[in-house]
Design a protein around this motif. Structure first.
Motif, mmCIF file in Angstrom:
data_model
loop_
_atom_site.group_PDB
_atom_site.id
_atom_site.type_symbol
_atom_site.label_atom_id
_atom_site.label_comp_id
_atom_site.label_asym_id
_atom_site.label_seq_id
_atom_site.Cartn_x
_atom_site.Cartn_y
_atom_site.Cartn_z
ATOM 1 N N ARG A 1 0.835 -1.198 0.000
ATOM 2 C CA ARG A 1 0.000 0.000 0.000
ATOM 3 C C ARG A 1 0.872 1.252 0.000
ATOM 4 N N ILE A 2 1.939 1.222 0.811
ATOM 5 C CA ILE A 2 2.834 2.373 0.867
ATOM 6 C C ILE A 2 3.538 2.555 -0.472
ATOM 7 N N GLN A 3 3.961 1.429 -1.037
ATOM 8 C CA GLN A 3 4.634 1.510 -2.339
ATOM 9 C C GLN A 3 3.718 2.153 -3.386
ATOM 10 N N ALA A 4 2.460 1.706 -3.420
ATOM 11 C CA ALA A 4 1.521 2.237 -4.412
ATOM 12 C C ALA A 4 1.347 3.750 -4.239
ATOM 13 N N GLU A 5 1.262 4.206 -2.983
ATOM 14 C CA GLU A 5 1.088 5.646 -2.741
ATOM 15 C C GLU A 5 2.327 6.440 -3.134
ATOM 16 N N GLU B 1 4.442 5.632 -5.439
ATOM 17 C CA GLU B 1 4.494 5.685 -6.909
ATOM 18 C C GLU B 1 3.562 6.765 -7.430
ATOM 19 N N LYS B 2 2.370 6.805 -6.819
ATOM 20 C CA LYS B 2 1.345 7.727 -7.298
ATOM 21 C C LYS B 2 1.688 9.173 -6.956
ATOM 22 N N ARG B 3 2.022 9.414 -5.688
ATOM 23 C CA ARG B 3 2.171 10.799 -5.253
ATOM 24 C C ARG B 3 3.534 11.399 -5.548
ATOM 25 N N LEU B 4 4.586 10.570 -5.543
ATOM 26 C CA LEU B 4 5.916 11.129 -5.766
ATOM 27 C C LEU B 4 6.461 10.764 -7.137
ATOM 28 N N GLU B 5 5.622 10.060 -7.909
ATOM 29 C CA GLU B 5 6.037 9.620 -9.237
ATOM 30 C C GLU B 5 7.361 8.879 -9.215
ATOM 31 N N LEU B 6 7.518 7.990 -8.251
ATOM 32 C CA LEU B 6 8.724 7.160 -8.203
ATOM 33 C C LEU B 6 8.483 5.922 -9.050
ATOM 34 N N ASN B 7 9.570 5.326 -9.572
ATOM 35 C CA ASN B 7 9.376 4.074 -10.283
ATOM 36 C C ASN B 7 9.161 2.962 -9.254
ATOM 37 N N PRO B 8 8.606 1.806 -9.685
ATOM 38 C CA PRO B 8 8.245 0.763 -8.712
ATOM 39 C C PRO B 8 9.411 0.313 -7.826
ATOM 40 N N THR B 9 10.620 0.220 -8.401
ATOM 41 C CA THR B 9 11.753 -0.244 -7.590
ATOM 42 C C THR B 9 12.104 0.775 -6.513
ATOM 43 N N GLU B 10 12.153 2.045 -6.898
ATOM 44 C CA GLU B 10 12.460 3.093 -5.918
ATOM 45 C C GLU B 10 11.406 3.110 -4.817
ATOM 46 N N ALA B 11 10.148 3.046 -5.245
ATOM 47 C CA ALA B 11 9.052 3.076 -4.262
ATOM 48 C C ALA B 11 9.127 1.866 -3.346
ATOM 49 N N HIS B 12 9.510 0.721 -3.912
ATOM 50 C CA HIS B 12 9.652 -0.493 -3.103
ATOM 51 C C HIS B 12 10.719 -0.313 -2.028
ATOM 52 N N ALA C 1 9.449 2.034 0.676
ATOM 53 C CA ALA C 1 8.362 1.411 1.444
ATOM 54 C C ALA C 1 8.919 0.352 2.380
ATOM 55 N N ALA C 2 9.861 -0.453 1.860
ATOM 56 C CA ALA C 2 10.409 -1.545 2.666
ATOM 57 C C ALA C 2 11.191 -1.031 3.865
ATOM 58 N N LEU C 3 11.697 0.190 3.763
ATOM 59 C CA LEU C 3 12.488 0.745 4.867
ATOM 60 C C LEU C 3 11.658 1.618 5.805
ATOM 61 N N SER C 4 10.342 1.563 5.679
ATOM 62 C CA SER C 4 9.524 2.521 6.432
ATOM 63 C C SER C 4 8.665 1.913 7.526
ATOM 64 N N ASP C 5 8.861 0.642 7.830
ATOM 65 C CA ASP C 5 8.120 0.005 8.937
ATOM 66 C C ASP C 5 6.617 0.232 8.871
ATOM 67 N N GLY C 6 6.050 0.222 7.699
ATOM 68 C CA GLY C 6 4.602 0.376 7.603
ATOM 69 C C GLY C 6 4.089 1.763 7.949
ATOM 70 N N SER C 7 4.965 2.763 7.917
ATOM 71 C CA SER C 7 4.548 4.119 8.278
ATOM 72 C C SER C 7 4.603 5.050 7.065
ATOM 73 N N PHE C 8 3.459 5.642 6.742
ATOM 74 C CA PHE C 8 3.437 6.618 5.651
ATOM 75 C C PHE C 8 4.324 7.805 5.977
ATOM 76 N N LYS C 9 4.289 8.185 7.243
ATOM 77 C CA LYS C 9 5.047 9.345 7.674
ATOM 78 C C LYS C 9 6.533 9.124 7.403
ATOM 79 N N LYS C 10 7.012 7.940 7.778
ATOM 80 C CA LYS C 10 8.420 7.631 7.531
ATOM 81 C C LYS C 10 8.704 7.572 6.035
ATOM 82 N N ALA C 11 7.823 6.902 5.296
ATOM 83 C CA ALA C 11 8.061 6.707 3.869
ATOM 84 C C ALA C 11 8.167 8.043 3.149
#
Ligand SMILES: [Zn+2]
Length: 322
Positions: free
Chosen positions: A168-172, A174-185, A188-198
């Motif tokens: 879910r974080i990855q999808a957001e 990608e959408k909001r920051l226009e990151l490519n899927p790998t960058e967004a991944h 997201a993976a380093l953010s402990d499930g937190s949008f704020k951190k991501a």
């Protein structure tokens, strides 16, 4: 009633929506769950729904706008001063609560990091919880519900919140920051499930410099003392970003460990560095990687204790290249 601005937490939104619709809101809620996942945002949305002239948190009426501008007279927030919420603040807060709401049907009181209330402050608040008034609503937020007094917890309706899934974080991202899927991944993976951190991550550091840092780290060998000292100096130069650099190193060695355990590559953080991860994994053993992860954790603990940064990094790099 809409809580559309908030992503996920569907069950919690449902419970609140229904309580609002039936006029059966509890006197006090305890939103419990990790930081940075939207507890406070949902509390504010609930406040909007209560004060809104259209009773739905429309976002356009004067009451909604006052909430957004943080100047609604019936929304009160209590936050820690440093590391605690002291009794004086709770008492002042209670004096406010004893007055009738000015504009809204209820006074809404938000206590952020409620676990930081001192024992005195908690006992003072207990009085308010024990004698609830129909025209007040308390919302306590905490990431450590177990640190609250049992007596406080038992007088609140508890809504547990969980971390967002990485997808879910990855999808957001990608959408909001226009990151490519790998960058967004990676973020997201380093953010402990937190949008704020991501969303708060330094993208230059985590996406670009990460590759250079890991290239230098994995290029170091036991014999290259001079190179190691230079690298220690380089990464310890900025106190503010050093913890992030250690997080990057940790994620990398965890990826190597994941690979050594023969797990699916989907579980890797550094999806764009698969080859490097495989190469390092082919030369390492599980106990060896565990020792390196331990060295990183030791370094992190030392930084928390304000030891000499460069020295700590030199010792850590020696362990990482052993
Ligand atoms: Zn409104």
């Amino acid at each position: 009633m809409t809580f559309d601005k908030i992503l996920g937490h569907d069950r919690q939104k449902d419970i609140l929506r229904r309580a609002l619709a039936n006029g059966r809101l509890a006197h006090a809620y305890l939103f419990a769950g990790p930081d940075g996942i939207g507890k406070r945002m949902l509390a504010i949305e609930l406040a909007r729904a209560i004060v809104c002239h259209e009773q739905r948190g429309c976002g356009n009426c004067p009451a909604c706008r006052k909430i957004d501008n943080q100047n609604h007279p019936d929304l009160h927030t209590l936050e820690p001063d440093g590391t605690s919420i002291k009794i004086e603040k709770v008492r002042a807060f209670q004096r406010e609560l004893n007055l009738k709401p000015l504009e809204a049907p209820r006074k809404i009181c938000l206590i952020d990091h409620a676990e930081m209330m001192t024992t005195g402050a908690s006992n003072a608040l207990l009085k308010t919880l024990e004698e609830p008034r129909g025209d007040t609503l308390l919302i306590l937020l905490t990431d450590q519900p177990n640190r609250l007094l049992d007596t406080i917890r038992s007088r609140c309706q508890i809504l547990p919140f969980t971390r967002h899934p990485n997808s879910r974080i990855q999808a957001e991202l990608e959408k909001r920051l226009e990151l490519n899927p790998t960058e967004a991944h990676v973020l997201a993976a380093l953010s402990d499930g937190s949008f704020k951190k991501a969303f708060g991550k330094d993208r230059e550091l985590y996406l670009e410099q990460r590759k250079t840092l890991l290239k230098t780290l994995t290029g170091l060998s036991t014999g290259s003392i001079l190179q190691m000292l230079e690298f220690a100096e380089q990464i310890s130069a900025d106190k503010a970003i050093l913890p992030d650099i250690l997080e990057i190193f940790q994620a990398f060695y965890r990826d190597v460990l994941t690979t050594l355990h023969g797990r699916d590559t989907d579980e890797l953080v550094n999806l764009d560095l698969k080859e490097k991860i495989f190469r390092v994994a082919s030369k390492e053993s599980i106990p060896g990687i565990l020792t390196k992860l331990e060295a990183l954790m030791t370094a992190q603990r030392q930084l928390d204790r304000n030891v000499n940064r460069q020295l700590a990094m030199e010792v850590m790099l020696l362990d990482l290249t052993a």
